[in-house]
Structures are given as structure tokens and as C-alpha cells.
Design a protein around this motif. Structure first.
Motif, PDB file in Angstrom:
ATOM      1  N   MET A  97      16.857 -19.633  -6.590  1.00  0.00           N
ATOM      2  CA  MET A  97      15.469 -19.171  -6.704  1.00  0.00           C
ATOM      3  C   MET A  97      15.081 -18.443  -5.409  1.00  0.00           C
ATOM      4  O   MET A  97      15.332 -18.946  -4.309  1.00  0.00           O
ATOM      5  N   ASN A  98      14.477 -17.281  -5.545  1.00  0.00           N
ATOM      6  CA  ASN A  98      14.091 -16.499  -4.374  1.00  0.00           C
ATOM      7  C   ASN A  98      12.569 -16.446  -4.288  1.00  0.00           C
ATOM      8  O   ASN A  98      11.926 -15.660  -4.970  1.00  0.00           O
ATOM      9  N   LEU A  99      11.978 -17.297  -3.457  1.00  0.00           N
ATOM     10  CA  LEU A  99      10.528 -17.374  -3.320  1.00  0.00           C
ATOM     11  C   LEU A  99      10.065 -16.503  -2.162  1.00  0.00           C
ATOM     12  O   LEU A  99      10.651 -16.548  -1.076  1.00  0.00           O
ATOM     13  N   ASN A 100       9.010 -15.724  -2.395  1.00  0.00           N
ATOM     14  CA  ASN A 100       8.408 -14.956  -1.303  1.00  0.00           C
ATOM     15  C   ASN A 100       7.318 -15.800  -0.659  1.00  0.00           C
ATOM     16  O   ASN A 100       6.166 -15.777  -1.067  1.00  0.00           O
ATOM     17  N   LEU A 101       7.714 -16.564   0.345  1.00  0.00           N
ATOM     18  CA  LEU A 101       6.772 -17.483   0.980  1.00  0.00           C
ATOM     19  C   LEU A 101       5.755 -16.758   1.850  1.00  0.00           C
ATOM     20  O   LEU A 101       4.784 -17.352   2.292  1.00  0.00           O
ATOM     21  N   LYS A 102       5.986 -15.442   2.080  1.00  0.00           N
ATOM     22  CA  LYS A 102       5.061 -14.679   2.910  1.00  0.00           C
ATOM     23  C   LYS A 102       3.990 -13.971   2.079  1.00  0.00           C
ATOM     24  O   LYS A 102       3.126 -13.307   2.626  1.00  0.00           O
ATOM     25  N   ALA A 103       4.069 -14.128   0.757  1.00  0.00           N
ATOM     26  CA  ALA A 103       3.191 -13.351  -0.120  1.00  0.00           C
ATOM     27  C   ALA A 103       1.724 -13.554   0.194  1.00  0.00           C
ATOM     28  O   ALA A 103       0.961 -12.600   0.343  1.00  0.00           O
ATOM     29  N   LYS A 104       1.286 -14.806   0.309  1.00  0.00           N
ATOM     30  CA  LYS A 104      -0.138 -15.036   0.551  1.00  0.00           C
ATOM     31  C   LYS A 104      -0.577 -14.561   1.929  1.00  0.00           C
ATOM     32  O   LYS A 104      -1.576 -13.844   2.046  1.00  0.00           O
ATOM     33  N   PRO A 105       0.161 -14.916   3.025  1.00  0.00           N
ATOM     34  CA  PRO A 105      -0.259 -14.397   4.338  1.00  0.00           C
ATOM     35  C   PRO A 105      -0.315 -12.869   4.385  1.00  0.00           C
ATOM     36  O   PRO A 105      -1.217 -12.290   4.981  1.00  0.00           O
ATOM     37  N   GLU A 106       0.658 -12.208   3.739  1.00  0.00           N
ATOM     38  CA  GLU A 106       0.689 -10.746   3.773  1.00  0.00           C
ATOM     39  C   GLU A 106      -0.425 -10.139   2.922  1.00  0.00           C
ATOM     40  O   GLU A 106      -0.775  -8.977   3.116  1.00  0.00           O
ATOM     41  N   ASN A 107      -0.949 -10.891   1.998  1.00  0.00           N
ATOM     42  CA  ASN A 107      -2.007 -10.400   1.122  1.00  0.00           C
ATOM     43  C   ASN A 107      -3.381 -10.936   1.506  1.00  0.00           C
ATOM     44  O   ASN A 107      -4.289 -10.953   0.683  1.00  0.00           O
ATOM     45  N   THR A 108      -3.535 -11.382   2.737  1.00  0.00           N
ATOM     46  CA  THR A 108      -4.794 -11.985   3.181  1.00  0.00           C
ATOM     47  C   THR A 108      -5.490 -11.091   4.212  1.00  0.00           C
ATOM     48  O   THR A 108      -4.857 -10.589   5.151  1.00  0.00           O
ATOM     49  N   TYR A 109      -6.788 -10.916   4.028  1.00  0.00           N
ATOM     50  CA  TYR A 109      -7.591 -10.051   4.887  1.00  0.00           C
ATOM     51  C   TYR A 109      -8.873 -10.776   5.274  1.00  0.00           C
ATOM     52  O   TYR A 109      -9.200 -11.836   4.718  1.00  0.00           O
ATOM     53  N   ASP A 110      -9.609 -10.189   6.212  1.00  0.00           N
ATOM     54  CA  ASP A 110     -10.928 -10.744   6.534  1.00  0.00           C
ATOM     55  C   ASP A 110     -11.899 -10.479   5.385  1.00  0.00           C
ATOM     56  O   ASP A 110     -12.727 -11.333   5.049  1.00  0.00           O
ATOM     57  N   ALA A 111     -11.797  -9.290   4.804  1.00  0.00           N
ATOM     58  CA  ALA A 111     -12.723  -8.912   3.731  1.00  0.00           C
ATOM     59  C   ALA A 111     -12.015  -8.032   2.716  1.00  0.00           C
ATOM     60  O   ALA A 111     -11.124  -7.247   3.064  1.00  0.00           O
ATOM     61  N   ILE A 112     -12.421  -8.168   1.467  1.00  0.00           N
ATOM     62  CA  ILE A 112     -11.973  -7.287   0.390  1.00  0.00           C
ATOM     63  C   ILE A 112     -13.185  -6.529  -0.127  1.00  0.00           C
ATOM     64  O   ILE A 112     -14.243  -7.124  -0.382  1.00  0.00           O
ATOM     65  N   VAL A 113     -13.043  -5.222  -0.272  1.00  0.00           N
ATOM     66  CA  VAL A 113     -14.083  -4.383  -0.872  1.00  0.00           C
ATOM     67  C   VAL A 113     -13.521  -3.798  -2.157  1.00  0.00           C
ATOM     68  O   VAL A 113     -12.451  -3.171  -2.143  1.00  0.00           O
ATOM     69  N   VAL A 114     -14.220  -4.000  -3.254  1.00  0.00           N
ATOM     70  CA  VAL A 114     -13.772  -3.514  -4.561  1.00  0.00           C
ATOM     71  C   VAL A 114     -14.570  -2.263  -4.919  1.00  0.00           C
ATOM     72  O   VAL A 114     -15.779  -2.315  -5.129  1.00  0.00           O
ATOM     73  N   GLY A 115     -13.888  -1.138  -4.971  1.00  0.00           N
ATOM     74  CA  GLY A 115     -14.546   0.130  -5.303  1.00  0.00           C
ATOM     75  C   GLY A 115     -14.750   0.978  -4.068  1.00  0.00           C
ATOM     76  O   GLY A 115     -15.230   0.488  -3.037  1.00  0.00           O
TER      77      GLY A 115
END
Length: 565
Positions: free
Chosen positions: A1-19
Motif C-alpha cells: 500500500m502506498n499512502l501519501n502521508l504528506k497529502a494533508k500538510p501539503e493541502n493546508t493553508y491559512d485561508a481558502i478563497v472560493v471564486g
């Protein structure tokens, strides 16, 4: 099994703006300039300023159909075409209605214009910028309509100034409390006919004022942006930066900080609510190119997908805490859909035979609201303004027997008259029975459920629209115009100024957002686009989106610093 354990840290920001439209661009700029790492999600393609305006410098003869509307446009942009001249010069900035439809359950009175690209509708908007006043902010409370705004003019006035200084808005100071003055660049000039009509209106109607429009087209250069070239081809994209758009103004500022990650082709499906923290923790995104889904995480989320799209995201954000949509404790999410109603009048003027117009001014005139300002009208609440213009057309008629230089001279000769048209923009009252919801049956090209809209004009709008036609005709006739006619239709048309489906208020039992544009019950989600408005006023709303966004970002940053978010 190949788990991407960095997925959440790499996809985390201070803020998300939609649009990435007008309000989303503002949120991205405000947050990045204050040091926040921001992910800006746009459901459509990327559009680079200058290089991605393919038709901006083309002449009519360089288009297959001379830049005119075609049968293809009538099919694919049928509804939007009622408000915009969608054609082969600009269709790339409009959403294809065949691929991305929406449903109207009662009639087709409502027009929803969309721009799925970086910049959104900031690339095609009309650019008219006016402040709301306390005549607008206090009306609901005074009349017992809808819910009371949780703010007043004094709360937003500094943010209007803040936005105007950055945007660059041309206009004239008039000293009218119900249409507050702003931070203006030098105004554009009226034509001779417009000056004449303005003077006659002032003479005949002491309570009425016709002024030059207040528009986000530069008459003085700003850093990185040139002045308006008076081409009036704004809907093709402006390589000069002569009008305000996300692409020419806010996005470059955000990118300069190094704090922005822009992700186009990112369709936000829902906000992810964390039951343990009672906050939102991120969003789910459908990649528009690959069909894969991803999750992105942040401390703060700004929803700025536009009035209806923001509301659809919230309605689709289901959790144990919010079984009917994010923040929907009141049951008002999706309801109270408003836009402006409009109608037209026009006529001709025999005079000024020695005058002509210069250039193609990307602006018009503005007749300030005069109904229900001081005196109560017996037939309806609120009021309307007029926008329009006076110009001298070319003769063009006849000439079939001419050839060569004589034909050219004939085609460029001015007509022996001037013409003037006025379009009324009237306020619509909030009503629970006008609403948007997610379709259970119809999906768009990418498999996302579409909007189902239930909408109709009520008696107040019909009476106001009738009055606007009568008064428009009367004013033009008093000013000496001939052949004056108004729309024969008793039913007004819809503008594309939709607002109100996630309204601000003072009570979570009757509204979705508080006075800081925070979602009640989910304090790290903010909505600052048109969905947040508690009433529609009769003025163009985009400047208010900008001011509300800057204000909410300032509040959010202070709350983050205090560790409340």
C-alpha cells in the motif's frame, strides 16, 4: 500500500478563497498582503492579464461574422444574451448554457450570467460603482420588510473609501445623502445632448439629478494600469488595465506577495464541517480536467463563488450539525433571491447639428433615485434610478446607388438627429418565495447538480416598473425630445445583479450571516459576495461587495491574531 502521508500538510493553508471574481479577488489580495498563505480556487480556466484577451485588439473585419451575434450564440447564450451582447468577440468569457444549464420553475424572468474563468464576471461587468446609503440600510427595519441590516452606512463608509482608492472610480461629487459621494478620479464628460437633458431635468424637477455615471474606468493612470482608451470594448478584456478587474488589479497584488496559490479548474463541491471543533476545516474540490476529487484545509474559508454558486455550495455542505446546509439554522439559505428589474425608454432630438461625439466612452449618464426619498409614493416601496446616454448615430440609410469614395462618405456621415435612451434599475424586495435550490435531476457537463430557481416579480416591482416608464417618458419629453417611447411590456426585464440568498442579519433565527459576514454557528466561514446582502437597493452592487469583503477580511485577520478562529 502506498499512502501519501504528506497529502494533508501539503493541502493546508491559512485561508481558502472560493471564486476569483470581484469579491474573491479582493479577499485573496487582502489576506495575502497581511501575510496569510491563501489558496484561491476557481472553477474555470486560467486567464492571464493581457495575453489571454484574444479579441481585445481585433477589428470587425477580422471576425468571421464581423463581430455580430450568430445562431450559435442564440443557442448557447440564449438567456445571457438578453442582458449582454454575447457574440464572437466576447463569448469566451461567458458560460455555455447548453453545457452548464440552470432550471427556472415558473418562467424565464430571471437572467443568470456567469463567467467560469479566473476573474469571473469582473472581466465582463458593467463597472458602474455606487455606494449604498442609510436610505438603503434602514429601509427593511423602517418598513418591516425582510430583516434589518446588521450594519449602517457609518460602518461601511471607511471601507467604501478604501476600495475606491484602489479601484479607481471616475465620478462627480454631488452632495446627495442618498447617493453618497466617494473618492473619485476626474469625471468623464457628458455629450451636448446629455448636458441639455440634465439641465432641463434640474429646471423642471428640483428633486431630480442627472449626473455622469460613476464607473471603474481609469481617467488617471495607476501603478501597473493605464487609463481608459475610450474604446468601449471592455467585455473583451482590457490589455491597458483601463478598467478594474481581478486580473488587472487585485490578483497581481496578491501574486506579488508570494503568498498566493491559484488553482483553476477547481469546482468546490462542499465545505467540510468538523463536528468536534464546530468549525469548517476545509473544502472538497472536483478537478474539472481530471474528474478527481481533493480536499484542501484552512483556518478560514471565504465563499465568493457569486450569489447563487456560493449558496449551492452551502446547501450541499451537509453535516449532522447542519442537515439542511451550512449555517442554515434559520431555513433561509437559498431564499430571498433578489435582482434589479429594468425597463427602457428612448427618443430623438433635433438639434446640435454642428456637434458630434468623441471616441466611444465606456460610461453613461445616471439619474439618481427620486422616488421614496423624502415623500412616500402611494403605489410602491423603494425606488429606481436610470442609466443611459445620448449620442448622434450615423446616417447609414440608403446609399445603395453609391460606390467607392462617395459610399464611404455616406456611411460615415452623421444622422440629422441625436438619440437618447434610458434604462431604469429598480429595487426588488426580499421575498421568501423567490429562491434557489439544488436540482435533484439535472446535472451539468461535469456531473455537478445545477441550480433550480423559482422566481417571479411581485406587485411592488410591477408597479414601480410601470412608474419608471411613465416618468422616463415624461422627463425626455419635458427636455424636448421627440418620438419618445417606452417599453410596451408590463413585465420588466431582469438585470444580472442577483443578491440575497445567504443574507446578513441580527438574528440567527432569520438570517445566515452576522454583521461581520460570518456564518452563524460556523464562525470561520465568511460570505462576502452578493449572497450576503439583506436588500438589493437600486444601485449597482459590486462596490458594496468590495467594501464588505475588505471589512470582513480585516475582522477575520484580527480574530485569527486573537486565536478566535
Amino acid at each position: 500500500m502506498n499512502l501519501n502521508l504528506k497529502a494533508k500538510p501539503e493541502n493546508t493553508y491559512d485561508a481558502i478563497v472560493v471564486g476569483s471574481g470581484i469579491s474573491g479577488g479582493w479577499a485573496a489580495m487582502e489576506l495575502t498582503k497581511k501575510g496569510q498563505k491563501v489558496l484561491l480556487l476557481e472553477r474555470g480556466r486560467d486567464v492571464q492579464h493581457v495575453t489571454d484577451y484574444p479579441t481585445a485588439m481585433k477589428a470587425p473585419w477580422e471576425f468571421e461574422h464581423g463581430g455580430r451575434r450568430t445562431d450559435y450564440d442564440d443557442k448557447h447564450y440564449r438567456i445571457q444574451g438578453r442582458n449582454y451582447n454575447v457574440n464572437e468577440t466576447n463569448r469566451h468569457f461567458y458560460v455555455d448554457e447548453v453545457d452548464y444549464p440552470y432550471i427556472q420553475t415558473k418562467n424565464e424572468a430571471f437572467v443568470w450570467a456567469r463567467g467560469h474563468q479566473v476573474g469571473g464576471r469582473s472581466l465582463i461587468w458593467g463597472r458602474q460603482c455606487y455606494r449604498f446609503s442609510d436610505l438603503d440600510f434602514e429601509a427593511n427595519a423602517k418598513e418591516g420588510v425582510g430583516v434589518d441590516w446588521p450594519i449602517r452606512y457609518k460602518d461601511i463608509a471607511p471601507w467604501y473609501s478604501y476600495a475606491e482608492k484602489f479601484v479607481g472610480i471616475t465620478g462627480s461629487k454631488e452632495g446627495l445623502p442618498h447617493l453618497p459621494d466617494g473618492e473619485f478620479l476626474k469625471p468623464m464628460e457628458m455629450t451636448c445632448l446629455e448636458k441639455h437633458v440634465s439641465a432641463e431635468i434640474r429646471k423642471v424637477y428640483p428633486d431630480r439629478r442627472m449626473i455622469i455615471g460613476r464607473t471603474a474606468n481609469l481617467t488617471e493612470a495607476k501603478v501597473g494600469r493605464g487609463v481608459c482608451q475610450f474604446r468601449n470594448m471592455c467585455d473583451r478584456g482590457c490589455p491597458f488595465g483601463g478598467y478594474f478587474s481581478t486580473n488587472s488589479a487585485t490578483l497581481p497584488e496578491a501574486l506579488k506577495t508570494g503568498n498566493l496559490t491559484l488553482r483553476p479548474h477547481s469546482i468546490v463541491l462542499n465545505v467540510i464541517y468538523d463536528e468536534s471543533t464546530q468549525k469548517a476545516k476545509g473544502v472538497t474540490v472536483l478537478d474539472g480536467e481530471t474528474g478527481q476529487t481533493y480536499e484542501y484545509f484552512a483556518r478560514v474559508i471565504f465563499l465568493n463563488a457569486s450569489t447563487i454558486s456560493t449558496t449551492l455550495i452551502m446547501l450541499n455542505s451537509i453535516s449532522s450539525r447542519f442537515p439542511n446546509g451550512l449555517g442554515n439554522d434559520s431555513g433561509e439559505l437559498g431564499h430571498n433571491l433578489m435582482t434589479h428589474h429594468k425597463n427602457t425608454v428612448g427618443g430623438t432630438y433635433e438639434g446640435f447639428a454642428d456637434r458630434y461625439v468623441f471616441g466611444r466612452r465606456a460610461n453613461g449618464i445616471y439619474i439618481v433615485r427620486f422616488r421614496n426619498v423624502t415623500d412616500r409614493h402611494p403605489d410602491f416601496l423603494r425606488g429606481y434610478n436610470f442609466q443611459g446616454g445620448g449620442s448622434r448615430p450615423r446616417a447609414n440609410g440608403g446609399g445603395m446607388e453609391l460606390f467607392g469614395a462617395e459610399l464611404k462618405d455616406h456611411l460615415t456621415a452623421p444622422a440629422d438627429y441625436w438619440q437618447m435612451g434610458l434604462t431604469s434599475f429598480g429595487e426588488q424586495l426580499p421575498d421568501h418565495s423567490n429562491f434557489v435550490r439544488i436540482s435533484k435531476d439535472v446535472k451539468d457537463k461535469q456531473g455537478a447538480p445545477v441550480a433550480e430557481i423559482t422566481f417571479e416579480w411581485k406587485e411592488n416591482e410591477l408597479r414601480m416598473s410601470k412608474d419608471s416608464v411613465e416618468q422616463g417618458i415624461e422627463m425626455l419629453e419635458k427636455a424636448g425630445l421627440k418620438n419618445v417611447r417606452g417599453s410596451d411590456s408590463a413585465v420588466p426585464k431582469s438585470t444580472v445583479h442577483e443578491v440575497g440568498t445567504a443574507r446578513m442579519g441580527r438574528d440567527p433565527k432569520t438570517s445566515i450571516l452576522n454583521g461581520n459576514n460570518q456564518v452563524w454557528g460556523c464562525k470561520n466561514v465568511f460570505v462576502t459576495d452578493g449572497a450576503s446582502l439583506a436588500s438589493s437597493s437600486c444601485v449597482n452592487p459590486s462596490l458594496t461587495y468590495m467594501a464588505l469583503t475588505a471589512r470582513a477580511c480585516d475582522f477575520a485577520l484580527r480574530e485569527m491574531k486573537r486565536k478566535n478562529l
